[in-house]
Design an enzyme around this catalytic site. Sequence first.
Site, PDB file in Angstrom:
ATOM      1  N   ALA A  13       0.808  -1.164   0.037  1.00  0.00           N
ATOM      2  CA  ALA A  13      -0.210   0.039  -0.003  1.00  0.00           C
ATOM      3  C   ALA A  13       1.042   1.351  -0.019  1.00  0.00           C
ATOM      4  O   ALA A  13       0.514   2.214   0.515  1.00  0.00           O
ATOM      5  CB  ALA A  13      -0.919  -0.053   1.300  1.00  0.00           C
ATOM      6  N   ARG A  19      -3.068   8.537 -10.874  1.00  0.00           N
ATOM      7  CA  ARG A  19      -4.221   8.484 -11.796  1.00  0.00           C
ATOM      8  C   ARG A  19      -5.541   8.491 -11.011  1.00  0.00           C
ATOM      9  O   ARG A  19      -6.489   9.166 -11.640  1.00  0.00           O
ATOM     10  CB  ARG A  19      -4.248   7.378 -12.354  1.00  0.00           C
ATOM     11  CG  ARG A  19      -3.279   7.145 -13.540  1.00  0.00           C
ATOM     12  CD  ARG A  19      -3.230   5.814 -14.321  1.00  0.00           C
ATOM     13  NE  ARG A  19      -2.741   4.806 -13.565  1.00  0.00           N
ATOM     14  CZ  ARG A  19      -2.570   3.550 -13.877  1.00  0.00           C
ATOM     15  NH1 ARG A  19      -2.991   3.444 -14.837  1.00  0.00           N
ATOM     16  NH2 ARG A  19      -1.824   2.578 -13.090  1.00  0.00           N
ATOM     17  N   GLN A  79       8.384   1.884   2.718  1.00  0.00           N
ATOM     18  CA  GLN A  79       9.145   1.827   1.614  1.00  0.00           C
ATOM     19  C   GLN A  79       9.135   3.209   1.123  1.00  0.00           C
ATOM     20  O   GLN A  79       8.457   3.967   0.580  1.00  0.00           O
ATOM     21  CB  GLN A  79       8.386   1.162   0.372  1.00  0.00           C
ATOM     22  CG  GLN A  79       9.327   1.263  -0.791  1.00  0.00           C
ATOM     23  CD  GLN A  79       8.210   0.248  -1.808  1.00  0.00           C
ATOM     24  OE1 GLN A  79       7.228   0.437  -1.967  1.00  0.00           O
ATOM     25  NE2 GLN A  79       9.060  -0.323  -2.732  1.00  0.00           N
ATOM     26  N   GLY A  84       9.712  -0.679  -6.624  1.00  0.00           N
ATOM     27  CA  GLY A  84       9.085  -1.711  -7.317  1.00  0.00           C
ATOM     28  C   GLY A  84       8.403  -2.937  -6.067  1.00  0.00           C
ATOM     29  O   GLY A  84       8.645  -2.545  -4.868  1.00  0.00           O
ATOM     30  N   GLY A 150       0.043  -8.220 -15.740  1.00  0.00           N
ATOM     31  CA  GLY A 150       1.056  -8.990 -15.693  1.00  0.00           C
ATOM     32  C   GLY A 150       0.448 -10.474 -16.594  1.00  0.00           C
ATOM     33  O   GLY A 150      -0.383 -11.005 -15.883  1.00  0.00           O
ATOM     34  N   GLU A 166       4.913  -8.630 -17.341  1.00  0.00           N
ATOM     35  CA  GLU A 166       4.703  -7.199 -17.027  1.00  0.00           C
ATOM     36  C   GLU A 166       4.203  -6.786 -18.517  1.00  0.00           C
ATOM     37  O   GLU A 166       5.044  -7.155 -19.391  1.00  0.00           O
ATOM     38  CB  GLU A 166       5.270  -6.319 -16.596  1.00  0.00           C
ATOM     39  CG  GLU A 166       5.769  -6.790 -15.080  1.00  0.00           C
ATOM     40  CD  GLU A 166       4.454  -6.824 -14.199  1.00  0.00           C
ATOM     41  OE1 GLU A 166       3.702  -6.194 -14.247  1.00  0.00           O
ATOM     42  OE2 GLU A 166       4.464  -7.779 -13.059  1.00  0.00           O
ATOM     43  N   TYR A 377     -39.103  21.426  15.836  1.00  0.00           N
ATOM     44  CA  TYR A 377     -37.699  21.007  16.355  1.00  0.00           C
ATOM     45  C   TYR A 377     -37.491  20.628  17.687  1.00  0.00           C
ATOM     46  O   TYR A 377     -37.964  21.397  18.587  1.00  0.00           O
ATOM     47  CB  TYR A 377     -36.743  22.231  16.050  1.00  0.00           C
ATOM     48  CG  TYR A 377     -35.414  21.990  16.679  1.00  0.00           C
ATOM     49  CD1 TYR A 377     -34.613  21.124  16.335  1.00  0.00           C
ATOM     50  CD2 TYR A 377     -35.064  22.759  17.907  1.00  0.00           C
ATOM     51  CE1 TYR A 377     -33.203  20.831  16.792  1.00  0.00           C
ATOM     52  CE2 TYR A 377     -33.605  22.499  18.228  1.00  0.00           C
ATOM     53  CZ  TYR A 377     -32.816  21.662  17.763  1.00  0.00           C
ATOM     54  OH  TYR A 377     -31.560  21.225  18.317  1.00  0.00           O
ATOM     55  N   TYR A 398     -30.692  26.703  23.021  1.00  0.00           N
ATOM     56  CA  TYR A 398     -29.610  27.384  22.968  1.00  0.00           C
ATOM     57  C   TYR A 398     -29.468  28.859  23.391  1.00  0.00           C
ATOM     58  O   TYR A 398     -30.311  29.544  22.887  1.00  0.00           O
ATOM     59  CB  TYR A 398     -28.974  27.149  21.716  1.00  0.00           C
ATOM     60  CG  TYR A 398     -27.453  27.632  21.268  1.00  0.00           C
ATOM     61  CD1 TYR A 398     -26.422  27.281  22.194  1.00  0.00           C
ATOM     62  CD2 TYR A 398     -27.142  28.412  20.294  1.00  0.00           C
ATOM     63  CE1 TYR A 398     -25.187  27.624  22.181  1.00  0.00           C
ATOM     64  CE2 TYR A 398     -25.828  28.738  19.980  1.00  0.00           C
ATOM     65  CZ  TYR A 398     -24.733  28.540  20.977  1.00  0.00           C
ATOM     66  OH  TYR A 398     -23.508  29.044  20.791  1.00  0.00           O
ATOM     67  N   SER A 416     -50.038  23.967  19.456  1.00  0.00           N
ATOM     68  CA  SER A 416     -49.288  24.346  18.029  1.00  0.00           C
ATOM     69  C   SER A 416     -48.586  25.751  18.366  1.00  0.00           C
ATOM     70  O   SER A 416     -49.012  26.439  19.275  1.00  0.00           O
ATOM     71  CB  SER A 416     -50.336  24.298  16.979  1.00  0.00           C
ATOM     72  OG  SER A 416     -50.813  23.272  16.739  1.00  0.00           O
TER      73      SER A 416
END
Length: 485
Positions: A13, A19, A79, A84, A150, A166, A377, A398, A416
């Site tokens: 990985a 690309r 790496q 490779g 490959g 390859e 709400y 709030y 309501s």
Amino acid sequence: MSANRPAAVVVLAAGEGTRMKSATPKVLHPICGRSLVGHVVAAARELDPEHLVVIVGHAREQVAAHLAEIDPGVRTAVQYEQNGTGHAVRMGLEELSGSGIRLDGTVVVVCGDTPLLTGETLERLAGVHAADGNAVTVLTAEVPDSTGYGRIVRDEATGAVTAIVEHKDATEAQRAIREINSGVFAFDAQLLADALGKVRTDNSQGEEYLTDVLGILREAGHRVGAAVAGDHREILGINNRVQLAEARRLLNERLLHAAMMSGVTVVDPASTWVDVTVTFEADALVHPGTQLMGATHVSARAEVGPNSRLTDTSVGEGAVVSNTVADSAVIGAGATVGPFAYLRPGTRLGAKSKAGAYVEMKNAEIGEGTKVPHLSYVGDATIGEYTNIGAASVFVNYDGVNKHHTTIGSHCRTGSDNMFVAPVTIGDGAYTAAGSVITKDVPPGSLAVARGQQRNIEGWVARKRPGSAAAQAASAALSDTEGEQ
């Protein structure tokens, strides 16, 4: 424990994935609830390896942090230069040997950008490797178009694998071969370590190809075999956004197929998307246009959709959820939600409760049988059982600095267009009048009325809006009234 438990699995990985044209490292792009490398790690874990090593390189800090989050048992090896696949595997083995780990047995190597690869296929590869006594076994696949892969070159007489060439190094005849290398291998650990030291870089890329190990081992008289994947799509690697979308579609189809075979009705699989972590019970029903994400669970006889997105949400038995967005919510058995509801984190709906049309809830505990039917709400609130919240109610939680809590008891009836200015408590069995702004606690069984007295100013329209349509209508109505008198 796997019957063919490997000594180690090495996941490649380290690549940049140019690309993808993305600031996000390729292996961290998500599909169906996991990153690309997350899917590969999950498949590798099904083998129960003694050690699991992921080779990182490009954006290594970011990739390593992600791996530590999803699987703390993963080791990483760096790496630093992309030299490779053979070099990458060598870095993984050196990471283990540097920690005093001597591998004895099988090493499985997989690519970190193959999210469709299954643990079952890896098990089959490890099984063939062990049964045939191979030094190396390559997972191959017959594909309709082998461009870029490959090629597997076999001995015409015996069918044995003689080389992997390859695409850039292949002859025209070799490019016509449709059996390809998946990039997934099983190696004898000790033979692999020795052969990696002999890999050359005299190829078009000047890199250490892991595939060259096959030729080295074969020339040394060791057995090289192959296991053919049952479905060539499992080995598809991701190199661009088009392939990412295709893999997502294929994985989604696989997940929905499994769900339907287990008793779930998916009305339109083409418009339904699920994550690998979503779970169902038999007789759940999913309508078109639905996305189920994260740790979402849909119970028996529950209906979700159409046009709903649920994330980390539990849907109880027999509940109905329509045209809804829900995140980290719990929806009780027999509850109804929607249409056009929004359940935010911390929402818990009791059995047979209701969050109706254009209702938003956040951090709200709703009791059994309680209804919030429409246009409201409810935030930072606890509501008891069998209470009804009137339309267009707002829980004012709030104050500009802090959030405050509202408590409404059981068997309450609120009018309501109410405003509940937290912190405030409404006792059991209490009523509130329509249009009220409730700023004080309401005792149980009381009626709270908190609104200004109505005052009618007669003739105001004629004086302030003379000649308007309203004034003309009022004048006509008054004339009619006077005529009737």
